[in-house]
Design an enzyme around this catalytic site. Sequence first.
Site, short mmCIF file in Angstrom:
data_model
loop_
_atom_site.label_atom_id
_atom_site.label_comp_id
_atom_site.label_asym_id
_atom_site.label_seq_id
_atom_site.Cartn_x
_atom_site.Cartn_y
_atom_site.Cartn_z
CD GLN A 192 -1.63 -2.29 1.90
OE1 GLN A 192 -0.45 -2.64 1.96
NE2 GLN A 192 -2.60 -3.04 2.39
CG ASP A 233 -6.55 -0.71 10.21
OD1 ASP A 233 -5.35 -0.40 10.12
OD2 ASP A 233 -7.30 -0.78 9.22
CE LYS A 244 -1.97 -3.32 5.99
NZ LYS A 244 -2.75 -4.59 5.84
O1 MRU Z 1 -5.11 -3.62 4.88
P1 MRU Z 1 -5.42 -2.16 4.71
O2 MRU Z 1 -4.80 -1.57 3.51
O3 MRU Z 1 -6.90 -1.88 4.81
O4 MRU Z 1 -4.75 -1.46 5.98
C1 MRU Z 1 -4.86 -0.08 6.11
C2 MRU Z 1 -4.10 0.48 7.24
O5 MRU Z 1 -3.50 -0.22 8.01
C3 MRU Z 1 -4.20 1.97 7.42
O6 MRU Z 1 -3.02 2.46 8.00
C4 MRU Z 1 -5.37 2.29 8.35
O7 MRU Z 1 -6.54 1.67 7.91
C5 MRU Z 1 -5.61 3.73 8.45
S1 MRU Z 1 -6.29 4.41 6.97
C6 MRU Z 1 -6.66 6.03 7.22
#
Ligand code: MRU
Length: 346
Positions: A192, A233, A244
Amino acid sequence: MKSIEWIDGSVRLIDQTKLPLEEFYVDTRDYRVVADAIRTLKIRGAPAIGIAAAYGVALAALESAGSSMELFLQDVGRADEELASTRPTAVNLFRALDRMRLILGKADSPGRAKSLLVEEAVRIHREDETMCRLIGEHGASIVPDPAIIITHCNTGALATGGSGTAQCIITTARSLGKSIRVYADETRPALQGARLTAWELMREGIDVTLITDGTAASVMSRTHVDLVVVGADRIAANGDAANKIGTYALAVAAQYHGIPFYVAAPTTTIDPELDSGKLIPIEERSAEEVVEGFGKRTAPPGVRVYAPAFDVTPASLIAGIVTETGIHSPPFDFHGLRVPASVKTR
Ligand code: MRU
């Protein structure tokens, strides 16, 4: 850049798995397509997942031909269950579904429920947009001028219904005239950081350098880094923050080097029902994402893989949590945060 939109009774989302090479949009009136998009990371990032789930329920409501409230509730209930089963860690998803269920309880006919549900989903989206802006405004004060910042994963417009969380702090500080350089972790295994954060920051004209996750500690030791800022999250009542995978290692490295480590998230990401991060459910993704992430096998067939999508950074490593209400300093205590009553059920 909008991660997701509601357009005349349908959902349009940008397929983030195809970025940065292709800007491909998914247009759908089917909540199952939205659920699949969440599961397969076409739409991802905690706030965006919550918004997508709310729109998914709205689509199911519009799709229902149930003439009685009983049949209608069965149709919407099926969608709620499917959407709730997509990803377990981001609490925004469950918050959004809870809000949709609470609104449903106020309707006395399918017709009335349909309009209430669509309105509520749009409201959840608009509220997130505002929260992003406020996070950026509050958070800009933690950014010195000039600043060198490390970030992890993607926390920009793609991950939210507005301009992002941690990334909105960066872009807001820049819009205030501050000189900013960013090191973006590539974020194994789904990349990402490399695919989305580097792309978004370059489009914003922000000076960004892509590094592998393992390079961050080395950058801290060889270069002056002012701060680390990441998203979340799910944040437990004591401030422990799930984000993440790789975030925890980044926080440990930041503390070792005396660099302040900040988390930015809307209060919809805080789960006051969980006393500590140990209770946060951590999603495990498929081994394929690690050994054959982008169509090329990179590990021996049959190797055992452990692939948690998130880790938990203990509150003791966090200098501050930036939300739409301001900058919260340790010791954190979010037990008193008000959430919809039914959030307790998840
Ligand atoms: O697996 P993902 O891409 O959904 O994980 C996203 C993250 O870990 C982001 O850092 C988190 O959701 C914050 S987004 C504003």
